[in-house]
Design a protein around this motif. Structure first.
Motif, PDB file in Angstrom:
ATOM      1  N   ILE A 160      11.871  -3.705 -10.312  1.00 29.65           N
ATOM      2  CA  ILE A 160      10.516  -3.535  -9.776  1.00 29.65           C
ATOM      3  C   ILE A 160       9.492  -3.968 -10.824  1.00 29.65           C
ATOM      4  O   ILE A 160       9.627  -3.657 -12.013  1.00 29.65           O
ATOM      5  CB  ILE A 160      10.285  -2.058  -9.386  1.00 29.65           C
ATOM      6  N   THR A 161       8.450  -4.702 -10.370  1.00 28.10           N
ATOM      7  CA  THR A 161       7.385  -5.079 -11.302  1.00 28.10           C
ATOM      8  C   THR A 161       6.168  -4.174 -11.165  1.00 28.10           C
ATOM      9  O   THR A 161       5.453  -3.958 -12.135  1.00 28.10           O
ATOM     10  CB  THR A 161       6.926  -6.528 -11.080  1.00 28.10           C
ATOM     11  N   SER A 162       5.917  -3.650  -9.949  1.00 26.53           N
ATOM     12  CA  SER A 162       4.776  -2.741  -9.836  1.00 26.53           C
ATOM     13  C   SER A 162       4.941  -1.781  -8.680  1.00 26.53           C
ATOM     14  O   SER A 162       5.600  -2.086  -7.685  1.00 26.53           O
ATOM     15  CB  SER A 162       3.477  -3.534  -9.654  1.00 26.53           C
ATOM     16  N   VAL A 163       4.356  -0.595  -8.844  1.00 26.50           N
ATOM     17  CA  VAL A 163       4.280   0.398  -7.763  1.00 26.50           C
ATOM     18  C   VAL A 163       2.809   0.775  -7.671  1.00 26.50           C
ATOM     19  O   VAL A 163       2.245   1.342  -8.605  1.00 26.50           O
ATOM     20  CB  VAL A 163       5.125   1.640  -8.083  1.00 26.50           C
ATOM     21  N   GLU A 164       2.167   0.417  -6.552  1.00 23.81           N
ATOM     22  CA  GLU A 164       0.731   0.659  -6.453  1.00 23.81           C
ATOM     23  C   GLU A 164       0.403   1.499  -5.239  1.00 23.81           C
ATOM     24  O   GLU A 164       1.047   1.397  -4.198  1.00 23.81           O
ATOM     25  CB  GLU A 164      -0.025  -0.681  -6.366  1.00 23.81           C
ATOM     26  N   GLY A 165      -0.618   2.331  -5.396  1.00 23.16           N
ATOM     27  CA  GLY A 165      -1.063   3.173  -4.294  1.00 23.16           C
ATOM     28  C   GLY A 165      -2.352   2.664  -3.700  1.00 23.16           C
ATOM     29  O   GLY A 165      -3.161   2.040  -4.376  1.00 23.16           O
ATOM     30  N   SER A 166      -2.539   2.936  -2.406  1.00 23.25           N
ATOM     31  CA  SER A 166      -3.813   2.619  -1.771  1.00 23.25           C
ATOM     32  C   SER A 166      -4.003   3.604  -0.633  1.00 23.25           C
ATOM     33  O   SER A 166      -3.106   4.378  -0.315  1.00 23.25           O
ATOM     34  CB  SER A 166      -3.807   1.177  -1.251  1.00 23.25           C
ATOM     35  N   GLY A 167      -5.167   3.603  -0.031  1.00 25.21           N
ATOM     36  CA  GLY A 167      -5.430   4.498   1.105  1.00 25.21           C
ATOM     37  C   GLY A 167      -5.196   5.942   0.731  1.00 25.21           C
ATOM     38  O   GLY A 167      -4.297   6.580   1.254  1.00 25.21           O
ATOM     39  N   ASP A 168      -5.991   6.478  -0.225  1.00 24.63           N
ATOM     40  CA  ASP A 168      -5.799   7.856  -0.704  1.00 24.63           C
ATOM     41  C   ASP A 168      -4.404   8.054  -1.288  1.00 24.63           C
ATOM     42  O   ASP A 168      -3.872   9.155  -1.225  1.00 24.63           O
ATOM     43  CB  ASP A 168      -6.023   8.881   0.412  1.00 24.63           C
ATOM     44  N   ALA A 169      -3.853   6.994  -1.803  1.00 23.76           N
ATOM     45  CA  ALA A 169      -2.541   7.038  -2.438  1.00 23.76           C
ATOM     46  C   ALA A 169      -1.449   7.429  -1.465  1.00 23.76           C
ATOM     47  O   ALA A 169      -0.378   7.855  -1.863  1.00 23.76           O
ATOM     48  CB  ALA A 169      -2.543   7.981  -3.641  1.00 23.76           C
ATOM     49  N   LYS A 170      -1.697   7.290  -0.169  1.00 21.42           N
ATOM     50  CA  LYS A 170      -0.655   7.596   0.800  1.00 21.42           C
ATOM     51  C   LYS A 170       0.113   6.343   1.212  1.00 21.42           C
ATOM     52  O   LYS A 170       1.109   6.418   1.926  1.00 21.42           O
ATOM     53  CB  LYS A 170      -1.263   8.271   2.042  1.00 21.42           C
ATOM     54  N   VAL A 171      -0.368   5.182   0.792  1.00 10.87           N
ATOM     55  CA  VAL A 171       0.374   3.946   1.035  1.00 10.87           C
ATOM     56  C   VAL A 171       0.903   3.447  -0.314  1.00 10.87           C
ATOM     57  O   VAL A 171       0.154   3.348  -1.276  1.00 10.87           O
ATOM     58  CB  VAL A 171      -0.521   2.870   1.685  1.00 10.87           C
ATOM     59  N   VAL A 172       2.200   3.194  -0.388  1.00 11.23           N
ATOM     60  CA  VAL A 172       2.810   2.778  -1.647  1.00 11.23           C
ATOM     61  C   VAL A 172       3.322   1.352  -1.490  1.00 11.23           C
ATOM     62  O   VAL A 172       4.067   1.066  -0.553  1.00 11.23           O
ATOM     63  CB  VAL A 172       3.992   3.684  -2.018  1.00 11.23           C
ATOM     64  N   THR A 173       2.888   0.473  -2.384  1.00 11.30           N
ATOM     65  CA  THR A 173       3.352  -0.904  -2.332  1.00 11.30           C
ATOM     66  C   THR A 173       4.227  -1.181  -3.554  1.00 11.30           C
ATOM     67  O   THR A 173       3.781  -1.045  -4.686  1.00 11.30           O
ATOM     68  CB  THR A 173       2.153  -1.870  -2.328  1.00 11.30           C
ATOM     69  N   VAL A 174       5.472  -1.519  -3.291  1.00 12.60           N
ATOM     70  CA  VAL A 174       6.429  -1.733  -4.370  1.00 12.60           C
ATOM     71  C   VAL A 174       6.815  -3.202  -4.406  1.00 12.60           C
ATOM     72  O   VAL A 174       7.249  -3.755  -3.387  1.00 12.60           O
ATOM     73  CB  VAL A 174       7.682  -0.859  -4.159  1.00 12.60           C
ATOM     74  N   THR A 175       6.631  -3.842  -5.553  1.00  9.77           N
ATOM     75  CA  THR A 175       6.918  -5.273  -5.680  1.00  9.77           C
ATOM     76  C   THR A 175       8.113  -5.474  -6.623  1.00  9.77           C
ATOM     77  O   THR A 175       8.162  -4.883  -7.700  1.00  9.77           O
ATOM     78  CB  THR A 175       5.697  -6.012  -6.255  1.00  9.77           C
ATOM     79  N   PHE A 176       9.058  -6.296  -6.181  1.00  2.68           N
ATOM     80  CA  PHE A 176      10.267  -6.552  -6.966  1.00  2.68           C
ATOM     81  C   PHE A 176      10.197  -7.909  -7.644  1.00  2.68           C
ATOM     82  O   PHE A 176       9.702  -8.875  -7.058  1.00  2.68           O
ATOM     83  CB  PHE A 176      11.503  -6.520  -6.068  1.00  2.68           C
ATOM     84  N   ALA A 177      10.704  -7.991  -8.865  1.00  7.51           N
ATOM     85  CA  ALA A 177      10.768  -9.268  -9.564  1.00  7.51           C
ATOM     86  C   ALA A 177      11.910 -10.106  -9.001  1.00  7.51           C
ATOM     87  O   ALA A 177      11.771 -11.296  -8.759  1.00  7.51           O
ATOM     88  CB  ALA A 177      10.961  -9.047 -11.058  1.00  7.51           C
TER      89      ALA A 177
END
Lengths: 563, 294, 326
Positions: A160-177
């Protein structure tokens, strides 16, 4: 609840616990459900009651994602306390945990991006929302970047390269290298970042020993830990799902299988999850109708591993002759079939009987063909000696078999093998050791292949819906490939499967890998061990989950019926 | 003169032995136990050869069968004859016990005699050694064995012996301490006899009673010790069998296949009971005051 | 007297120190406690294993580790086990569990042994004497765990069924999280204690009653008892005042020495009844090759064993004038 084709899933934790099965104490066995609990409506409304669950092992600490505390028993206890993104189902499959998540999907292939949507109402027991922060915490601690962090496995998190939150931190976006097909195995049994980061000792030591986690993100929370005795699960009032009906589940430690039947008959224990053995199963069955039990297909399987550094075992003909000389059906009859009449021979080492992906590849060695076995040996230059044992270059075809001393199923298996191979003209001698000592022979602490001290090893591995770990068992040069087996074609297949994100294509790749392993026979799978769940019949809605998740998986639905 | 006194001593000893034997034979229970014990030991040493089943032979027609004509003690889960196993197990247990008894008695006697005779620094060192042996957990040694050598029966016996000579040493030391001041020992010393000679010809024969008795009882203690170790999964390792291992494996079956649990246990009880009665008879026989009591 | 205690205590320390060296060598020889991490699946990274090794001090040489352990131990610090728990409280907790069992068994066995032994001696060669002798020998010849299994198998469930409610328990030293007042708690603990303590007591009783019988017989023939009898004291009075009292002296010594043997029996009984006492702790320490756990176990049991032997000497000295003089 689970979609069948989704075979990826729950995480490294589950796998970590997939430690080898040593002796009987820590055999994680699992089963596919055969008996369904009764879901009678009138009981549904009942609240209250207490159930005592006997556990052979006692947790050594409560962060099961650390190498020092990842006991199978601990994972089962915290299953109702730590929330997971995906869970393993009783059908040996994987499903999104819809108590925690609204959705989880791969939204991009290059790079691989996965988006999780956490339920708005999901909160920790202190009222703080379960958020992207908690996902990010799991990733940061387990991706291998914190020096000195005690992590059971970094598989998946490394990619994984990043784990980011959005929408009051209820949406998690995980990006893989790099693509990671088994992404559903990640974010298992999450811990609250806001609590963990302030605990003295943090990730590695914050939940050590007697320091019980005071938080919960599940239907139960942990209380009243008395070391050496018990810990209790009580209702978590902040739980947003259906509230648990029982008041308390007492988990008692250190009650072994020998003490279990009397303790159940004497109403001291209501439920347990022991390794099944003939006498235990019969004794429990004698306790009907007060005690009922479920036996399911398990995910732990016994197998023979050949040390290919042995000059004879290095010859494929010898391994094939052994496979031909064995009657695995008889081995099953002499062992597990004595208490589980559905028990059958295992013809695949990656997908196990009961898993939807299972294909039988070992039918070539289904029966016994002593003549063919002898012919193979003779073709390889072996000559039958005067004592009936084959020889080559003056050296007798005599091999040692080693397993955990005191494990009756395995000892009995050895005796049957010894007899069967004697007919072929192969001498087998038994060279067992007590639990950890025998594994030192298979996997020497030095990691030096020359220190491996065995000819044929007999023990169990635990399967999983996430089979990528098999590359460390059979991949060339891997530390756990104690056979010393190397096959570039197989390595390529494993690499391809790891990146494959289509579950069906992945299952097919692993089946192809198993076929290759049947060609070369570095190992021979024997049988899977069933799981066994005896429980007091007044407890309703008990359904075994034979994966590493264990029988407490739906404990919030249990209720105690008055007799 | 030393030789002459040794000869006198020897006659005295053989006379004593006869008197002890006579005393022993008066105790019916002890004699009956001795006969029984001899029978059991002969059976266990030779019975396996006579009995129609081998201890590791499997009867495919009888898995877990209760006692029957074919298998008087039943069979286990893979069809092995329990009687054959009990015979084999008893043989191992008796072998272990005999080795333990001989070695622990020899070592204990040696240590006790040296400590008692020399007193002072030798005594202090040997007795502290005895204390250390009492404190070190023998289980740790057995765990080491189970993990390394696979626990051959001789090794198991040697280690049990290593942890069971202490009581003999204490008894012998006590006897020697009290005897060494006796007049005849003094005179032997005055006539130039060395410590080894004095111990061997003057002290030990007089300590023979307690030594033989504790040696006998050590057999029972060793059998029980081996069974306890096997119960913890240490001790004799498979595929070898001993009575202790048989009980351990039969323990879970006490309800479902009771013959697996009761027969080996009963054999242990019978052997140990006989040994204890024989030991008791010997104790009485050696006791010079018994004549007045019986 | 004081001198004796000091001398014996000093040598006891030497014994413990020697034993600790032996045991440290043994545990080291058992193998690498972290070896198990190498066979986890998926594999644990070598960095993690190395970090744990440093944490636990396993990267240092055995003599160095022993020196460090000793440095802590003399200050009462027994270090941490491989799971990161403080050893001292863990051992203490297990010791209390075992002590509960051993003390109860010793008390019961002592009372039984004195009563039965004295009675058997007073009625020498009566049927009761023979029965007591036989029972004693039978118990001495029975593997203690076999006996314990039988008690559990037959006594526990039958008793509860006969009484119609739960009196006896078969696992553990108490019911966890039991709600109730003092009497409820006490009854619960007694109900858990009854069977294991009986099993252990029966074995101890067997040898002690034999001993008490012999001591009583000696006493009955001694001169001062003959004298007391001659002066017209009632037989009962003679028995209790002169014989039993004197016979208790040697018995006390035997009990003090056997107290430590009782620990050994307790290990097996704890396993039958699933008690988490010193037995399970030793087995755990040895199977996990946990150096500090086994060393901590040794120190505590060593102190108990040595202490009991010391007590036996002191009692013998205090009660027996000859020893005191000598």
């Amino acid at each position: 609840m689970a979609t069948r084709h989704k075979s990826l899933g729950v995480g490294p934790l589950a796998l970590v616990v997939v430690v080898l099965l040593m002796a009987s104490a820590c055999d994680p066995s699992d089963r596919g459900v055969t008996v369904a609990g009764d879901m009678d409506g009138e009981v549904r409304s009942v609240r209250g009651g207490r159930v005592t669950f006997a556990s052979d092992q006692e947790p050594t600490g409560w962060n099961v994602a650390t190498a020092s505390d990842s006991l199978l028993a601990t994972g089962m206890i915290v299953e109702n306390v730590y929330p997971s993104a995906f869970v393993q189902t009783p059908e040996l499959d994987v499903a999104m945990n819809d108590d925690l998540l609204v959705s989880a999907a791969q939204v991009s292939d290059e790079p691989q991006v996965v988006e999780y949507r956490i339920r708005e109402e999901a909160v920790w027991s202190d009222g703080m929302p379960i958020s992207a922060e908690d996902f990010a915490y799991a990733w940061r601690q387990q991706n291998g970047s914190v020096p000195g962090n005690d992590v059971a496995s970094t598989v998946g998190y490394e990619q994984i390269t990043s784990v980011e939150g959005s929408g009051d931190a209820k949406v998690v976006t995980v990006t893989f290298a790099e693509p990671f097909g088994e992404w559903q195995s990640l974010f298992h049994q999450l811990l609250p970042a806001h609590v963990m980061s302030h605990l003295p000792g943090g990730w590695s030591d914050g939940l050590d020993g007697t320091r019980l986690p005071e938080f919960s993100g599940g239907p139960f929370r942990l209380v009243d830990y008395v070391p050496g005795q018990s810990v209790s699960l009580v209702r978590n009032d902040a739980w947003w799902g259906q509230p648990a009906r029982l008041d308390e589940i007492v988990v008692r430690f250190g009650i072994d299988a020998a003490a279990l039947p009397q303790a159940m008959a004497n109403s001291e224990v209501d439920m347990a999850y022991p390794q099944p053995e003939l006498d235990l199963v019969q004794q429990v069955e004698d306790l009907a109708p007060e005690i009922e039990s479920q036996m399911s297909w398990g995910l732990s399987f016994e197998h023979l591993d050949f040390n290919l550094a042995h000059p004879f075992l290095a010859k494929r003909e010898v391994r094939q002759a052994i496979a031909l000389g064995l009657d695995r059906n008889t081995i099953v009859q002499a062992t597990v079939a004595q208490f589980d009449d559905r028990a059958q021979r295992l013809d695949n080492r990656i997908w196990l009987v009961g898993q939807p992906q299972y294909e039988a590849h070992g039918q070539r060695y289904a029966g016994r063909d002593v003549k063919a076995a002898r012919a193979l040996l003779e073709a390889a230059g072996f000559i039958e000696g005067r004592d009936g044992i084959y020889q080559l270059g003056g050296r007798r075809l005599s091999l040692r078999i080693s397993t955990t001393a005191g494990n009756r199923l395995r000892e009995d298996t050895e005796l049957v093998i010894l007899d069967q191979l004697a007919d072929v003209g192969i001498e087998i001698t038994i060279d067992n050791r007590e639990g950890s000592a025998v594994f030192d022979k298979f996997f020497p602490g030095s990691g030096n292949p020359a220190d491996r001290d065995f000819d044929i090893a007999l023990f169990a591995w635990t399967g999983s819906p996430f089979p990528s770990f098999n590359s460390s068992l059979y991949g060339s040069g891997s530390g756990q490939n104690h056979m010393g087996y190397a096959n570039p074609e197989l390595d390529a297949l494993f690499d391809q499967a790891l990146a494959e994100d289509d579950p069906e294509a992945r299952a097919a790749l692993y089946n192809r890998a198993d076929e290759l392993l049947w060609e070369d026979l570095p190992t021979i799978p024997l049988y899977t061990k069933p799981t066994f769940l005896p429980y007091r019949s007044t407890i309703t809605n008990v359904i075994d989950n034979p994966t590493t998740r264990g029988p407490l998986w739906n404990a919030e639905q249990w209720a105690v019926r008055a007799r | 003169m030393g030789e002459a006194s040794a000869a006198v001593q020897a006659t005295a000893v053989s006379g004593r032995a006869r008197s002890v034997a006579r005393q022993f034979c008066r105790r019916r229970l002890a004699v009956a136990s001795l006969v029984m014990l001899i029978v059991v030991v002969l059976l266990s040493l030779g019975g396996g050869a006579v009995w129609r089943w081998d201890h590791d032979e499997r009867d495919p027609a009888a898995f877990s069968s209760p006692p029957s004509k074919v298998h008087p003690m039943g069979t286990d889960g893979i069809g092995r004859d329990v009687l054959a196993q009990v015979l084999q197990g008893a043989q191992r247990s008796v072998q272990v016990a005999l080795v333990v008894a001989v070695i622990s008695t020899a070592v204990g006697t040696l240590v006790g005699a040296l400590a008692g005779y020399h007193r002072g620094a030798v005594d202090a060192v040997l007795m502290r050694l005895t204390d250390v042996a009492l404190v070190v957990p023998s289980i740790a040694v057995f765990a080491l064995l189970a993990g390394s050598s696979g626990g051959g029966w001789l090794t198991v016996a040697l280690v049990i012996a290593l942890f069971s000579w202490m009581s003999v040493a204490r008894v012998v030391r006590g006897v020697v301490l009290s005897l060494r001041e006796m007049g005849y020992v003094e005179s032997a010393r005055a006539s130039g006899a060395g410590p080894a000679q004095i111990i061997a010809t003057h002290l030990l024969p007089n300590a023979a009673g307690p030594i033989i008795v504790s040696g006998t009882l050590a057999v029972a203690v060793a059998i029980l010790a081996e069974s306890g170790l096997s119960y913890l999964g240490l001790g004799i390792q498979p595929p070898d069998v001993s009575l202790g291992r048989l009980i351990e494996t039969g323990q879970q079956a006490v309800h479902t296949r009771p013959w697996l649990f009761y027969f080996p246990g009963a054999v242990i009880v019978v052997i140990c009971l006989c040994v204890n009665f024989v030991g008791d008879g010997l104790r009485d026989a050696f006791d010079p005051t018994t004549d007045t009591r019986t | 007297m004081g001198g004796l205690v000091v001398r014996r205590a000093a040598t006891a320390l030497v014994v413990l120190a020697l034993a600790s060296v032996v045991v440290h060598l043994l545990v080291t020889a058992l193998g690498d406690p972290l070896a198990e991490l190498h066979r986890r699946n998926p594999p644990v990274s070598t960095q993690v294993i190395e970090a744990r090794r440093q944490d636990l001090g396993l990267d240092r040489s055995a003599p160095q580790r022993y020196a460090e352990w000793l440095g802590g131990a003399v200050q009462g610090d027994l270090g941490e086990d491989i799971d990161g728990r403080r050893v001292a409280p863990v051992v203490w907790r297990h010791l209390l569990v075992t002590l509960r069992l051993v003390v109860a068994a010793v008390a019961v066995a002592l009372v039984l042994a004195v009563v039965v032994g004295t009675y058997a001696a007073a009625r020498q060669y009566s049927a009761a004497d023979h029965a007591a002798t036989f029972a004693g020998f039978l118990l001495l010849s029975t593997p203690v765990f076999w006996l314990a299994t039988l008690l559990k198998e037959y006594v526990a469930i039958w008793t509860n069924q006969a009484l119609g409610f739960q009196v006896l328990y078969t696992v553990g030293p108490q019911t966890p999280n039991l709600v109730g007042g003092f009497w409820v708690q006490a009854a619960d603990r007694l109900g858990h204690l009854a069977l294991p303590a009986t099993a252990l007591a029966l074995v101890l009783f067997a040898s002690w009653s034999r001993f008490q019988r012999a001591a009583t017989l000696d006493g009955l023939e001694s001169n001062h008892v003959r004298l007391a009898r001659a002066t017209g004291a009632s037989p009962r009075r003679v028995l209790v005042r002169h014989v039993v009292r004197n016979a208790l002296v040697p018995l006390t010594t035997v009990v003090a020495v056997d107290f430590s043997l009782a620990f050994g029996g307790a290990i097996l009984i704890e396993k039958v009844f699933a008690w988490q006492g010193m037995g399970s702790l030793l087995v755990e320490g040895v199977t996990e090759r946990d150096p500090n756990l086994v060393m901590g176990w040794l120190m505590v049991t060593g102190v108990v064993v040595v202490g009991c032997n010391l007590a036996a000497d002191v009692i013998a000295a205090a009660l027996d004038p000859r020893v005191r003089r000598g």
